[in-house]
Design an enzyme around this catalytic site. Structure first.
Site, PDB file in Angstrom:
ATOM      1  CE  LYS A 185     -11.494  16.336  35.925  1.00  0.00           C
ATOM      2  NZ  LYS A 185     -12.753  15.962  35.527  1.00  0.00           N
ATOM      3  N   GLY A 238     -12.689  18.885  25.335  1.00  0.00           N
ATOM      4  CA  GLY A 238     -13.903  19.415  25.990  1.00  0.00           C
ATOM      5  C   GLY A 238     -14.367  20.617  25.278  1.00  0.00           C
ATOM      6  CD  GLU A 261      -8.242  17.963  19.046  1.00  0.00           C
ATOM      7  OE1 GLU A 261      -9.168  18.370  18.200  1.00  0.00           O
ATOM      8  OE2 GLU A 261      -6.927  17.675  18.715  1.00  0.00           O
ATOM      9  CB  CYS A 296     -16.507  17.059  19.356  1.00  0.00           C
ATOM     10  SG  CYS A 296     -15.684  15.762  18.615  1.00  0.00           S
TER      11      CYS A 296
HETATM   12  P1  NAD Z   1     -16.516  20.494  29.472  1.00  0.00           P
HETATM   13  O1  NAD Z   1     -15.338  21.324  28.847  1.00  0.00           O
HETATM   14  O2  NAD Z   1     -17.316  20.651  30.449  1.00  0.00           O
HETATM   15  O3  NAD Z   1     -15.490  18.982  30.334  1.00  0.00           O
HETATM   16  C1  NAD Z   1     -14.437  18.621  29.867  1.00  0.00           C
HETATM   17  C2  NAD Z   1     -13.488  18.074  30.877  1.00  0.00           C
HETATM   18  O4  NAD Z   1     -12.773  19.428  31.267  1.00  0.00           O
HETATM   19  C3  NAD Z   1     -14.099  17.162  31.926  1.00  0.00           C
HETATM   20  O5  NAD Z   1     -13.156  16.330  32.509  1.00  0.00           O
HETATM   21  C4  NAD Z   1     -14.251  18.265  32.944  1.00  0.00           C
HETATM   22  O6  NAD Z   1     -14.175  17.946  34.140  1.00  0.00           O
HETATM   23  C5  NAD Z   1     -13.061  19.365  32.833  1.00  0.00           C
HETATM   24  N1  NAD Z   1     -13.288  20.641  33.048  1.00  0.00           N
HETATM   25  C6  NAD Z   1     -14.353  21.365  33.323  1.00  0.00           C
HETATM   26  N2  NAD Z   1     -14.223  22.566  34.063  1.00  0.00           N
HETATM   27  C7  NAD Z   1     -12.766  22.657  34.010  1.00  0.00           C
HETATM   28  C8  NAD Z   1     -11.724  23.568  34.413  1.00  0.00           C
HETATM   29  N3  NAD Z   1     -12.226  24.706  34.922  1.00  0.00           N
HETATM   30  N4  NAD Z   1     -10.456  23.354  34.468  1.00  0.00           N
HETATM   31  C9  NAD Z   1      -9.984  22.162  34.102  1.00  0.00           C
HETATM   32  N5  NAD Z   1     -10.858  21.169  33.679  1.00  0.00           N
HETATM   33  C10 NAD Z   1     -12.048  21.441  33.733  1.00  0.00           C
HETATM   34  O7  NAD Z   1     -16.936  19.486  28.434  1.00  0.00           O
HETATM   35  P2  NAD Z   1     -17.936  18.156  28.156  1.00  0.00           P
HETATM   36  O8  NAD Z   1     -19.215  18.824  28.471  1.00  0.00           O
HETATM   37  O9  NAD Z   1     -17.591  17.315  29.314  1.00  0.00           O
HETATM   38  O10 NAD Z   1     -17.878  17.671  26.724  1.00  0.00           O
HETATM   39  C11 NAD Z   1     -18.467  17.931  25.769  1.00  0.00           C
HETATM   40  C12 NAD Z   1     -17.607  18.937  25.176  1.00  0.00           C
HETATM   41  O11 NAD Z   1     -16.435  18.370  24.684  1.00  0.00           O
HETATM   42  C13 NAD Z   1     -18.364  19.411  23.728  1.00  0.00           C
HETATM   43  O12 NAD Z   1     -18.206  20.929  23.480  1.00  0.00           O
HETATM   44  C14 NAD Z   1     -17.549  18.599  22.710  1.00  0.00           C
HETATM   45  O13 NAD Z   1     -17.527  19.318  21.489  1.00  0.00           O
HETATM   46  C15 NAD Z   1     -16.168  18.483  23.075  1.00  0.00           C
HETATM   47  N6  NAD Z   1     -15.621  17.498  22.520  1.00  0.00           N
HETATM   48  C16 NAD Z   1     -14.477  17.698  21.639  1.00  0.00           C
HETATM   49  C17 NAD Z   1     -13.886  16.469  21.016  1.00  0.00           C
HETATM   50  C18 NAD Z   1     -13.027  17.004  19.936  1.00  0.00           C
HETATM   51  O14 NAD Z   1     -12.006  16.146  19.806  1.00  0.00           O
HETATM   52  N7  NAD Z   1     -12.668  18.158  19.633  1.00  0.00           N
HETATM   53  C19 NAD Z   1     -14.317  15.221  21.358  1.00  0.00           C
HETATM   54  C20 NAD Z   1     -15.209  15.062  22.495  1.00  0.00           C
HETATM   55  C21 NAD Z   1     -15.846  16.365  22.847  1.00  0.00           C
END
Ligand code: NAD
Length: 494
Positions: A185, A238, A261, A296
């Site tokens: 997804k 995320g 992550e 991140c």
């Molecule tokens: P997000 O949490 O909003 O979304 C991430 C993913 O989760 C997307 O595919 C989104 O559609 C999905 N999602 C959102 N709500 C959901 C739910 N209720 N249930 C299941 N899936 C859901 O994050 P974002 O804004 O897309 O990404 C940025 C974040 O990701 C930042 O906090 C960043 O630090 C983090 N990030 C972490 C790493 C790592 O390796 N630690 C790498 C990249 C990004």
């Protein structure tokens, strides 16, 4: 080269990929969003829901239990995945174009940095899988044990938009090589490169149903995947807030395996014993500003001894000019826009908050925007701010670094660990004992000493505290996508 013309010439696939075929959402719905590059509309990407997730999981389950992929030898899986890596490389320009089109990050950056890194991830895991051994419990009398590694079955992966194919590859490569079938997804802000990759998986020889992509919103598709009872592991990257929901979904359904992550607020400690402050500032800028700070592990919280502050700030102001944003399709630019108008506004709100709290805010000198509607943020340095300001404690996910001063390394360490996050950090010092003391006591998953971000695929990556649990990258990642199964054997041989 006219990159925009190349984009227009593409036949872009916007449907979900289920059981080896591109299909519309059963509801027929499609998503619509505003481009952060110029305010135009990007539309018609399939807006799937729980029904489509069911279809994908069913296909993945059938493929898994048929053994068509799971039963292949490690060497056979390796060969298919190396072919996939080669196909990604052949299609690198298209993959880079699609990601730029959707996320606004610079095409140059995708072409020369992000997508090549994703290719290398696939190669790294493919090359590792047939060198991997299981273990044995040595004979004791007429008994011995085999500790074997078995696939989980159907796994789900939920990924973000900031480095789409790299994070996707961190998940699907070890998952497939361990023999699982996968339902992916992607973030609604970055789905197209993964759909292109889906077509390449088929060309590489991954059987129908083993690799699936369900596009749509997180609250609908991501949630349905994480709640699904036939999904045996859910692998998420995320925000920390969503990560906590994923844990809940696993608990509410079948106690599936979870790896998360999540976000970070990387501490970048520069001590009084650092003799190369200029290099520390350069490396900070390279890792803080390159994707408009949407990283991140970005070292977004500098904690510096006050004797080094002036020199560091002078250097950093100069270094950040190298990361002034511009038209993402201009091949002269290495920095484009932030991902969306919403993200742009969120970042501006943090900058306004810092100003309202009386902080000193420095911004790189800008250039004329390529479009009035372009959502670009100048590299920003915030100093003279309280350690408990939200600007300091929360992840901004933009090109905004905060700089805090301290009187000692002990104070720096306390401040660094006073955070909900624990993804990555750094210490800059020429005193070896001090370097090791800080590295040992910093509460993070990855510490850099006199460097940042130059680790490779062999380094496990993942945080502690609200930065998550479990590891991406490295051969330890194979542990995430498999279970240990013990076979205890009794025999009568003399
Ligand atoms: P997000 O949490 O909003 O979304 C991430 C993913 O989760 C997307 O595919 C989104 O559609 C999905 N999602 C959102 N709500 C959901 C739910 N209720 N249930 C299941 N899936 C859901 O994050 P974002 O804004 O897309 O990404 C940025 C974040 O990701 C930042 O906090 C960043 O630090 C983090 N990030 C972490 C790493 C790592 O390796 N630690 C790498 C990249 C990004």
């Amino acid at each position: 080269m006219n990159v925009r013309e190349n984009l227009k010439a593409l036949n872009i696939e916007k449907r979900a990929y289920i059981d080896g075929k591109f299909v519309d959402a059963v509801s027929g719905k499609v998503m619509q969003k505003i481009s952060s590059i110029d305010g135009t509309i990007i539309d018609n990407i399939a807006e799937c829901d729980a029904v489509d997730v069911d279809r994908a999981v069913d296909a993945a389950k059938r493929a898994y239990f048929s053994g068509v992929w799971a039963d292949k030898s490690p060497a056979e899986k390796k060969s298919v995945m190396l072919k996939l890596a080669a196909l990604m490389e052949e299609n690198i320009e298209e993959l880079a174009l699609l990601d730029t089109f959707e996320t606004g990050r610079s095409y140059q950056n995708y072409l020369h940095d992000s997508i090549p890194k994703a290719v290398e991830v696939v190669r790294y895991f493919a090359e590792a899988v047939d060198k991997y051994y299981d273990k044995m419990i040595p004979p004791r009398g007429k008994d011995f044990g085999l500790i074997t590694r078995v696939p989980l079955g159907v796994v789900g992966a939920i990924t973000p938009w900031n480095d789409p194919l790299v994070v996707d590859a961190w998940k699907f490569a070890p998952a497939l090589l361990m023999g699982n079938s996968i339902v992916m997804k992607p973030a609604e802000q970055a789905s197209l490169s993964l759909l292109k990759l889906a077509a390449l998986t088929s060309e590489a020889g991954i059987p129908d149903g083993v690799f699936n992509v369900v596009t749509g919103y997180g609250e609908i598709v991501g949630k349905a995947l994480a709640l699904h009872r036939d999904v045996r592991g859910i692998f998420f990257t995320g925000s920390s807030d969503t990560g906590k929901k994923i844990l809940t979904y696993a608990g509410q359904s079948n106690m599936k395996k979870v790896a998360l992550e999540c976000g970070g607020k990387g501490a970048y400690i520069v001590t009084a014993n650092c003799n190369n402050v200029g290099e520390a500032a350069k490396v900070l800028a390279d890792n803080m500003f390159y994707n408009q700070g949407q990283i991140c592990s970005a070292p977004s919280r500098v904690i510096i001894d006050k004797t080094k502050f002036d020199e560091f700030m002078n250097c950093l102001r100069t270094e950040c000019e190298r990361y002034v944003p511009g038209d993402p399709f201009d091949t002269e630019n290495n920095v484009g826009c932030v991902v969306s108008v919403e993200q742009y506004q969120k970042i501006q709100n943090y900058i306004a908050l810092a100003k309202s709290e009386g902080a000193e805010v420095y911004q790189a000198v800008g250039r004329k925007k390529h479009s009035e509607k372009a959502a670009c943020v100048q590299p920003t340095i915030i100093s003279n701010i309280a350690a408990n300001s939200r600007v300091v404690t929360e992840e901004i996910f933009g090109p905004v670094v905060v700089v805090l001063t301290v009187n000692s390394t002990a104070e720096a360490l306390t401040l660094a660990n006073d955070s909900n996050y624990g993804l990555a950090g750094a210490v800059w010092t020429n005193d070896f004992d001090e370097a090791f003391h800080v590295a040992k006591n910093l509460e993070v998953g990855l510490v850099h000493v006199n460097s940042y971000g130059n680790d490779d695929n062999s380094a496990p990556f993942g945080g502690v505290k609200e930065s998550g649990l479990g590891k991406d990258k490295s051969i330890y990642s194979f542990d995430e996508y498999s279970d240990l199964k013990t076979i205890w054997i009794h025999h009568s041989a003399h």
